[in-house]
Design a protein around this motif. Structure first.
Motif, PDB file in Angstrom:
ATOM      1  N   PRO A   3       2.002  46.327  24.480  1.00 59.28           N
ATOM      2  CA  PRO A   3       2.215  45.025  25.130  1.00 59.28           C
ATOM      3  C   PRO A   3       3.611  44.868  25.714  1.00 59.28           C
ATOM      4  N   TRP A 134      11.310  38.003  27.787  1.00 61.90           N
ATOM      5  CA  TRP A 134      10.116  37.771  28.581  1.00 61.90           C
ATOM      6  C   TRP A 134      10.206  38.383  29.982  1.00 61.90           C
ATOM      7  N   PRO A 196       7.296  37.942  22.858  1.00 61.53           N
ATOM      8  CA  PRO A 196       6.399  39.021  22.444  1.00 61.53           C
ATOM      9  C   PRO A 196       7.111  40.078  21.608  1.00 61.53           C
ATOM     10  N   ALA A 208       1.028  39.265  20.460  1.00 58.56           N
ATOM     11  CA  ALA A 208       1.898  39.796  21.505  1.00 58.56           C
ATOM     12  C   ALA A 208       1.074  40.333  22.675  1.00 58.56           C
ATOM     13  N   LEU A 211      -0.191  37.610  25.006  1.00 52.55           N
ATOM     14  CA  LEU A 211       0.809  37.064  25.919  1.00 52.55           C
ATOM     15  C   LEU A 211       0.942  37.925  27.176  1.00 52.55           C
TER      16      LEU A 211
END
Length: 212
Positions: A3, A134, A196, A208, A211
């Motif tokens: 992720p 992010w 995350p 995570a 997202l």
């Protein structure tokens, strides 16, 4: 795919810009609160008859709170999450500003300015961390710089409040006007996404991945 690796490769999109706006709003309100003490200090000095030393201490007590808040904010963010610390710290800063506006004596003004600084100090570095965690890898530095640019917006707001409110209505209304948007921004922070990277570090891989 991991992720985190997927988030690092994403193009800049609406979720990133929304996060920048929400974090930037809080950043600007933090800067406004820091700036307000400079624009209200002459009025506070007249009302309480402050000596130069007392005026200097009052102007600095919020910075002392920020120093302690910054030291605590990172540790709390690693334990509780970025989202929680950002929301609670911004609420504390707004509440401190509100209580400053209602302070019955100079001693209370000192205490409430310290509490305000505590919230500001905890919020600022954690907000920058969330923005960086992010952002796409190639744009990470640029997004953090854009977030920090909101500081100038906050100082302009502080100057505007100082110019429009303090001469006519006094320093209390200026702090009240600074508190209400900060409390509202704290409410908006409830819609922030969690980091995350923090979720992965806590073993919450499914959250995570969702997202990303």
């Amino acid at each position: 795919m991991d992720p985190i690796a997927r988030l690092d490769r994403l193009p800049l999109g609406r979720p990133h810009l929304r996060l920048l706006f929400l974090l930037g709003l809080g950043w600007a309100l933090d800067a406004m609160d820091v700036g307000l003490i400079g624009f209200t200090l002459p009025a506070l000095t007249r009302e309480f008859g402050l000596s130069p030393v007392q005026a200097g201490l009052l102007g600095s007590v919020g910075l002392l709170g920020m120093l302690l808040g910054a030291a605590l904010g990172g540790r709390l963010a690693d334990r509780l999450g970025r989202k929680a610390v950002i929301g609670y710290s911004l609420f504390l800063a707004g509440l401190g500003s509100l209580l400053t506006a209602l302070a019955p004596s100079l001693a209370w003004v000192f205490l409430f300015r310290f509490l305000t600084g505590l919230g500001l100090g905890a919020e600022l570095p954690v907000a920058a961390s969330l923005m960086a965690e992010w952002s796409p890898l190639r744009l990470r530095g640029r997004m953090v710089v854009l977030l920090e640019a909101f500081w100038a917006v906050g100082w302009l707001l502080a100057a505007l409040l100082g110019y429009l409110l303090v001469p006519e209505y006094g320093w209390r209304l200026a702090f009240l006007a600074g508190a209400l948007p900060a409390l509202y921004a704290a409410y908006l922070r409830l819609s922030l996404p969690e980091s995350p990277r923090w979720l992965m570090a806590r073993g919450r891989v499914g959250e995570a991945a969702a997202l990303g």
